[in-house]
Design a protein around this motif. Structure first.
Motif, PDB file in Angstrom:
ATOM      1  N   LYS A  43       0.818  -1.214   0.000  1.00 60.28           N
ATOM      2  CA  LYS A  43       0.000   0.000   0.000  1.00 60.28           C
ATOM      3  C   LYS A  43       0.856   1.269   0.000  1.00 60.28           C
ATOM      4  N   ASN A  44       2.177   1.092   0.003  1.00 63.65           N
ATOM      5  CA  ASN A  44       3.143   2.189   0.017  1.00 63.65           C
ATOM      6  C   ASN A  44       3.053   3.028   1.305  1.00 63.65           C
ATOM      7  N   TRP A  45       2.625   2.419   2.367  1.00 64.67           N
ATOM      8  CA  TRP A  45       2.625   3.090   3.674  1.00 64.67           C
ATOM      9  C   TRP A  45       3.987   2.965   4.333  1.00 64.67           C
ATOM     10  N   LEU A  46       4.734   1.968   3.907  1.00 64.26           N
ATOM     11  CA  LEU A  46       6.064   1.688   4.434  1.00 64.26           C
ATOM     12  C   LEU A  46       7.009   1.587   3.251  1.00 64.26           C
ATOM     13  N   SER A  47       8.083   2.386   3.282  1.00 62.11           N
ATOM     14  CA  SER A  47       9.027   2.385   2.169  1.00 62.11           C
ATOM     15  C   SER A  47      10.425   2.686   2.702  1.00 62.11           C
ATOM     16  N   ASP A  48      11.347   1.754   2.487  1.00 59.62           N
ATOM     17  CA  ASP A  48      12.735   1.990   2.883  1.00 59.62           C
ATOM     18  C   ASP A  48      13.333   3.144   2.083  1.00 59.62           C
ATOM     19  N   ARG A  49      12.943   3.264   0.829  1.00 61.35           N
ATOM     20  CA  ARG A  49      13.454   4.363  -0.010  1.00 61.35           C
ATOM     21  C   ARG A  49      13.007   5.712   0.548  1.00 61.35           C
ATOM     22  N   ARG A  50      11.731   5.822   0.900  1.00 62.18           N
ATOM     23  CA  ARG A  50      11.216   7.076   1.462  1.00 62.18           C
ATOM     24  C   ARG A  50      11.876   7.377   2.807  1.00 62.18           C
ATOM     25  N   PHE A  51      12.079   6.334   3.622  1.00 61.21           N
ATOM     26  CA  PHE A  51      12.769   6.514   4.895  1.00 61.21           C
ATOM     27  C   PHE A  51      14.176   7.048   4.662  1.00 61.21           C
ATOM     28  N   ALA A  52      14.905   6.442   3.725  1.00 60.08           N
ATOM     29  CA  ALA A  52      16.283   6.863   3.442  1.00 60.08           C
ATOM     30  C   ALA A  52      16.320   8.306   2.946  1.00 60.08           C
ATOM     31  N   GLU A  53      15.397   8.673   2.078  1.00 59.59           N
ATOM     32  CA  GLU A  53      15.350  10.054   1.582  1.00 59.59           C
ATOM     33  C   GLU A  53      15.084  11.030   2.717  1.00 59.59           C
ATOM     34  N   SER A  54      14.172  10.680   3.596  1.00 57.05           N
ATOM     35  CA  SER A  54      13.847  11.525   4.740  1.00 57.05           C
ATOM     36  C   SER A  54      15.033  11.639   5.688  1.00 57.05           C
ATOM     37  N   TYR A  55      15.696  10.516   5.950  1.00 59.25           N
ATOM     38  CA  TYR A  55      16.845  10.514   6.857  1.00 59.25           C
ATOM     39  C   TYR A  55      17.970  11.378   6.291  1.00 59.25           C
ATOM     40  N   VAL A  56      18.259  11.216   5.014  1.00 57.34           N
ATOM     41  CA  VAL A  56      19.325  12.003   4.379  1.00 57.34           C
ATOM     42  C   VAL A  56      18.966  13.490   4.396  1.00 57.34           C
ATOM     43  N   ALA A  57      17.735  13.824   4.101  1.00 58.57           N
ATOM     44  CA  ALA A  57      17.318  15.230   4.118  1.00 58.57           C
ATOM     45  C   ALA A  57      17.485  15.842   5.511  1.00 58.57           C
ATOM     46  N   ASP A  58      17.193  15.068   6.542  1.00 53.96           N
ATOM     47  CA  ASP A  58      17.302  15.565   7.909  1.00 53.96           C
ATOM     48  C   ASP A  58      18.741  15.667   8.400  1.00 53.96           C
ATOM     49  N   HIS A  59      19.649  14.836   7.873  1.00 56.31           N
ATOM     50  CA  HIS A  59      20.998  14.755   8.417  1.00 56.31           C
ATOM     51  C   HIS A  59      22.109  15.238   7.486  1.00 56.31           C
ATOM     52  N   ARG A  60      21.787  15.559   6.248  1.00 55.82           N
ATOM     53  CA  ARG A  60      22.861  15.886   5.308  1.00 55.82           C
ATOM     54  C   ARG A  60      23.581  17.192   5.613  1.00 55.82           C
ATOM     55  N   ALA A  61      22.967  18.093   6.343  1.00 52.90           N
ATOM     56  CA  ALA A  61      23.638  19.352   6.663  1.00 52.90           C
ATOM     57  C   ALA A  61      24.795  19.139   7.635  1.00 52.90           C
ATOM     58  N   ARG A  62      24.785  18.018   8.356  1.00 54.19           N
ATOM     59  CA  ARG A  62      25.806  17.771   9.367  1.00 54.19           C
ATOM     60  C   ARG A  62      26.706  16.591   9.059  1.00 54.19           C
ATOM     61  N   ALA A  63      26.427  15.855   7.989  1.00 58.65           N
ATOM     62  CA  ALA A  63      27.183  14.628   7.742  1.00 58.65           C
ATOM     63  C   ALA A  63      27.455  14.422   6.261  1.00 58.65           C
ATOM     64  N   GLY A  64      28.548  13.734   5.998  1.00 56.34           N
ATOM     65  CA  GLY A  64      28.916  13.393   4.635  1.00 56.34           C
ATOM     66  C   GLY A  64      28.302  12.072   4.218  1.00 56.34           C
ATOM     67  N   SER A  65      28.535  11.719   2.968  1.00 59.99           N
ATOM     68  CA  SER A  65      27.898  10.528   2.414  1.00 59.99           C
ATOM     69  C   SER A  65      28.379   9.241   3.074  1.00 59.99           C
ATOM     70  N   ILE A  66      29.608   9.201   3.535  1.00 58.16           N
ATOM     71  CA  ILE A  66      30.111   7.990   4.189  1.00 58.16           C
ATOM     72  C   ILE A  66      29.348   7.736   5.483  1.00 58.16           C
ATOM     73  N   LYS A  67      29.176   8.769   6.280  1.00 56.41           N
ATOM     74  CA  LYS A  67      28.455   8.625   7.545  1.00 56.41           C
ATOM     75  C   LYS A  67      26.974   8.339   7.297  1.00 56.41           C
ATOM     76  N   LEU A  68      26.389   9.024   6.353  1.00 60.52           N
ATOM     77  CA  LEU A  68      24.975   8.785   6.050  1.00 60.52           C
ATOM     78  C   LEU A  68      24.752   7.338   5.598  1.00 60.52           C
ATOM     79  N   ALA A  69      25.640   6.824   4.750  1.00 59.90           N
ATOM     80  CA  ALA A  69      25.515   5.441   4.288  1.00 59.90           C
ATOM     81  C   ALA A  69      25.660   4.475   5.461  1.00 59.90           C
ATOM     82  N   TYR A  70      26.614   4.738   6.336  1.00 63.98           N
ATOM     83  CA  TYR A  70      26.809   3.879   7.503  1.00 63.98           C
ATOM     84  C   TYR A  70      25.560   3.879   8.387  1.00 63.98           C
ATOM     85  N   ASP A  71      25.030   5.059   8.667  1.00 65.87           N
ATOM     86  CA  ASP A  71      23.845   5.162   9.521  1.00 65.87           C
ATOM     87  C   ASP A  71      22.651   4.428   8.909  1.00 65.87           C
ATOM     88  N   LEU A  72      22.479   4.553   7.603  1.00 70.73           N
ATOM     89  CA  LEU A  72      21.367   3.868   6.948  1.00 70.73           C
ATOM     90  C   LEU A  72      21.550   2.350   6.971  1.00 70.73           C
TER      91      LEU A  72
END
Length: 152
Positions: free
Chosen positions: A52-81
């Protein structure tokens, strides 16, 4: 906590969690399991939510990156995800969309913390370690500190 949750509570609990913020499947499985729900009940419900598209790992990842990208680089973001159970192909797709701004973000983080170029090797090493701890690549760090434009 009750030893045996009621059957209808699983759906309600999962929907309440998703109403607060995006979750990845791994997080929901963990949280619902901690709530006393059985794995054999959780999986079919989350399958339904994904259909039903109520749960999406892709949407979660996009949201997480949007919230954290101002403070972290891609290596840290990938690790956290990865720690949150997001698949590598989803991580690569989401972070691939943000590679253009990596140098700009590294410069912003550096400028906020230091603002002035290093005066000696010890200061440069300190600044580089700081940016490295934030998950930026060594090439990006060198360019951010030196102020040189990113190569095309």
């Amino acid at each position: 906590m009750k030893s045996r949750p009621e059957p209808g509570e699983l759906r309600e609990r999962a929907l309440r969690l998703l109403a607060r913020r995006e979750h990845c499947r791994f997080e929901l499985v963990r949280k619902l399991g901690q709530g006393g729900f059985a794995q054999h009940d959780i999986d079919p419900l989350l399958d339904e939510f994904e259909e039903k598209n109520w749960l999406s790992d892709r949407r979660f990842a996009e949201s997480y990156v949007a919230d954290h990208r101002a403070r972290a680089g891609s290596i840290k973001l990938a690790y956290d995800l990865r720690q949150r159970g997001v698949r590598d192909d989803v991580i690569e797709a989401v972070l691939g969309d943000n590679r253009d701004s990596e140098l700009d973000r590294a410069r912003e983080v550096w400028n906020k913390k230091f603002g002035t170029p290093p005066v000696d090797a010890a200061e440069k090493a300190k600044q580089m370690r700081f940016l490295q701890s934030r998950g930026f690549t060594s090439e990006t760090i060198k360019r951010a500190i030196s102020g040189s434009p990113m190569a095309q």
